[in-house]
Motif scaffolding. Structure first.
Motif, mmCIF file in Angstrom:
data_model
loop_
_atom_site.group_PDB
_atom_site.id
_atom_site.type_symbol
_atom_site.label_atom_id
_atom_site.label_comp_id
_atom_site.label_asym_id
_atom_site.label_seq_id
_atom_site.Cartn_x
_atom_site.Cartn_y
_atom_site.Cartn_z
ATOM 1 N N LEU A 219 0.885 -1.303 0.007
ATOM 2 C CA LEU A 219 -0.061 -0.049 -0.008
ATOM 3 C C LEU A 219 0.708 1.059 -0.068
ATOM 4 O O LEU A 219 0.433 2.049 -0.662
ATOM 5 N N MET A 220 1.978 1.232 0.687
ATOM 6 C CA MET A 220 2.811 2.382 0.902
ATOM 7 C C MET A 220 3.391 2.668 -0.588
ATOM 8 O O MET A 220 3.548 3.708 -1.169
ATOM 9 N N VAL A 221 3.960 1.669 -1.187
ATOM 10 C CA VAL A 221 4.693 1.785 -2.410
ATOM 11 C C VAL A 221 3.757 2.347 -3.531
ATOM 12 O O VAL A 221 3.958 3.241 -4.158
ATOM 13 N N VAL A 222 2.610 1.655 -3.733
ATOM 14 C CA VAL A 222 1.628 2.197 -4.694
ATOM 15 C C VAL A 222 1.107 3.385 -4.489
ATOM 16 O O VAL A 222 0.974 4.376 -5.378
ATOM 17 N N GLY A 223 0.804 3.864 -3.194
ATOM 18 C CA GLY A 223 0.030 5.073 -2.747
ATOM 19 C C GLY A 223 1.299 6.074 -2.919
ATOM 20 O O GLY A 223 0.920 7.362 -3.477
ATOM 21 N N THR A 224 2.500 5.782 -2.491
ATOM 22 C CA THR A 224 3.428 6.902 -2.749
ATOM 23 C C THR A 224 3.678 7.259 -4.161
ATOM 24 O O THR A 224 3.874 8.417 -4.437
ATOM 25 N N LEU A 225 3.725 6.272 -4.892
ATOM 26 C CA LEU A 225 4.251 6.487 -6.376
ATOM 27 C C LEU A 225 2.758 7.152 -6.888
ATOM 28 O O LEU A 225 2.982 8.153 -7.931
ATOM 29 N N ALA A 226 1.644 6.769 -6.670
ATOM 30 C CA ALA A 226 0.576 7.585 -7.394
ATOM 31 C C ALA A 226 0.461 9.086 -6.852
ATOM 32 O O ALA A 226 0.203 9.954 -7.600
ATOM 33 N N LEU A 227 0.787 9.374 -5.674
ATOM 34 C CA LEU A 227 0.540 10.748 -4.713
ATOM 35 C C LEU A 227 1.750 11.439 -5.698
ATOM 36 O O LEU A 227 1.640 12.612 -6.111
ATOM 37 N N ILE A 228 2.867 10.830 -6.025
ATOM 38 C CA ILE A 228 4.074 11.655 -6.509
ATOM 39 C C ILE A 228 3.707 11.666 -8.101
ATOM 40 O O ILE A 228 4.043 13.100 -8.425
ATOM 41 N N VAL A 229 3.102 11.066 -8.897
ATOM 42 C CA VAL A 229 2.902 11.183 -10.151
ATOM 43 C C VAL A 229 1.732 12.419 -10.045
ATOM 44 O O VAL A 229 1.707 13.493 -10.766
#
Length: 435
Positions: A219-229
């Motif tokens: 969840l952290m990896v997917v969420g962080t990448l999505a928020l960065i993009v």
């Protein structure tokens, strides 16, 4: 009455802030005398790894004063109990059950098992990241400032970045390096790793396979990448022609670097390479939403945390789908976690709204600027539109309180959520019309 561990930890952080303020009042710590208000505010901002300032760190504080701020950042970012347990381990002394309970609360964990393994993993992660950061940034600062000052600049900005503190030794943060590739890659890498959380970083290094990762890490990896993009693209779209920010930069390359840097710094880091006071109101609102979300659990970041935000979204989707359970990545999320997320989010939003109200009582300035400062304080971000320096004593006290709650508040909330009591009387169910 025996105080709960989170309350004692909150007291320890308060004591550290007072001690830090006292050290900053020492004549050797400043180039010019400062008030107790300035000293306590600076110490609180450092311990809570926020980065909001009322005095320019590079010019107002001497090398000794900057060193005090650096130690406060490191202690506040990684946690007092983490350092205490590391010290006991190095001295060969046993870690008692009570100390493990304090450590559990400091790291926002639910169990005392494997805490020492986690602490050792934290130490390895910190040393590796900060040594690498110093080495890379030295290539920028040493040629410009010489070996002595250049290494200090590299060390200070590395520790500040990894702990998501946002303190810089330049009055314009890192705006002078807006187009420097080393700074634009090293600083964000440090605060992204620091903001992911130590569990995620150590698990990613140890397991290295997506299927072996825990649900939290996924969840952290997917969420962080999505928020960065989302944040990078949105900032570029909103500010590309703004002459006060991206529009005033000389080249397209500088605009792209600035969009990347501001996009990733917003949720918790606090550094900036363009004038935050010059961004549009729409961009400010986008930044405020990201600052409330923050980084990851067991990290140096603030906010309600990325996983909390994801669970909120999943619960919303599940409600509209009339689903009774939350499923993600082949795992389910229980009702207790959902209740905790709702409570944490409600307390966080109420804290921000009440603080904005209190600040506006004492300072009748631009509302967006004041709301931005409060949100930045709660998320322990440190980005500022310039309103903090204009606040009176009451306004500063509110900001200090919000920074403190943003750093240690979830610990106290977690204690009350973990306290269970069986009701003595059962009541019949009834219906409340909602929405």
């Amino acid at each position: 009455m025996q105080l709960p561990p989170p309350a004692i930890l909150a007291g320890l952080y308060a004591v550290l802030i007072v001690l830090g303020g006292a050290l900053l009042m020492v004549p050797a710590a400043t180039a010019m005398p400062i008030t107790w208000s300035d000293a306590i505010f600076t110490a609180a901002s450092a311990v809570t790894v926020t980065g909001l300032v009322v005095s320019d760190t590079g010019s107002q504080f001497t090398l000794f004063g900057q060193g005090v701020i650096l130690v406060l950042i490191q202690l506040g970012g990684l946690g007092l109990m983490t350092f205490a347990v590391l010290l006991l381990s190095m001295l060969g002394l046993p870690v008692t059950i009570s100390q493990r309970i304090f450590l559990r609360e400091d790291l926002n964990q639910t169990s005392i098992s494997d805490l020492l393994v986690l602490v050792r993993g934290i130490l390895k992660t910190v040393l590796a990241c900060e040594l690498l950061g110093v080495a890379l940034l030295s290539g920028v600062f040493v040629p410009e400032f010489g070996w002595g000052e250049g290494l200090w600049q590299a060390l200070f900005h590395t520790v500040s970045a990894f702990n998501n503190a946002g303190f810089a030794l330049f009055p314009d943060s890192l705006s002078r390096y807006v187009g420097n590739p080393v700074v634009n890659l090293t600083i964000p890498a440090l605060f992204i790793f620091g903001g992911l959380g130590f569990i995620v970083v150590t698990e990613a290094y140890g397991k290295r396979r997506w299927r072996a990762f825990s649900l939290h890490t996924k969840l952290m990896v997917v969420g962080t990448l999505a928020l960065i993009v989302w944040s990078v693209l949105t900032f570029a779209a909103l500010e590309w022609t703004n002459p006060a920010t991206l529009g005033g930069l000389a080249s397209t390359g500088d605009r792209l670097w600035a969009s990347w840097f501001q996009g990733v710094t917003t949720r918790t880091a606090g550094f900036n390479t363009v004038d935050i006071g010059g961004i549009h109101d729409s961009t400010s609102l986008m930044f405020m939403s990201l600052m409330v979300i923050g980084g990851g659990s067991t990290s140096t970041a603030g906010g309600i945390k990325v996983t909390t935000f994801i669970v909120l979204l999943l619960a919303t989707v599940a409600f509209f789908r009339r689903s009774q359970q939350l499923h993600v990545f082949g795992r389910s999320i229980g009702a207790e976690e959902i209740m905790k997320v709702l409570a944490l989010t409600m307390v966080s939003l109420m804290t921000v709204l009440v603080a904005i109200f209190l600040v506006t009582l004492s300072h009748d300035g631009n509302f967006i600027d004041l709301a931005f400062e409060v949100t930045s304080a709660f998320g322990t971000v440190g980005l500022s539109r310039g309103a903090t320096g204009e606040l009176d004593g009451f306004g500063r006290a509110v900001i200090i309180a919000v920074m403190f709650v943003g750093r240690v508040g979830p610990l106290t909330l977690g204690f009350f959520l973990a306290t269970r009591s069986k009701p003595r009387v059962g009541y019949p169910a009834s219906k409340v019309y909602l929405g």
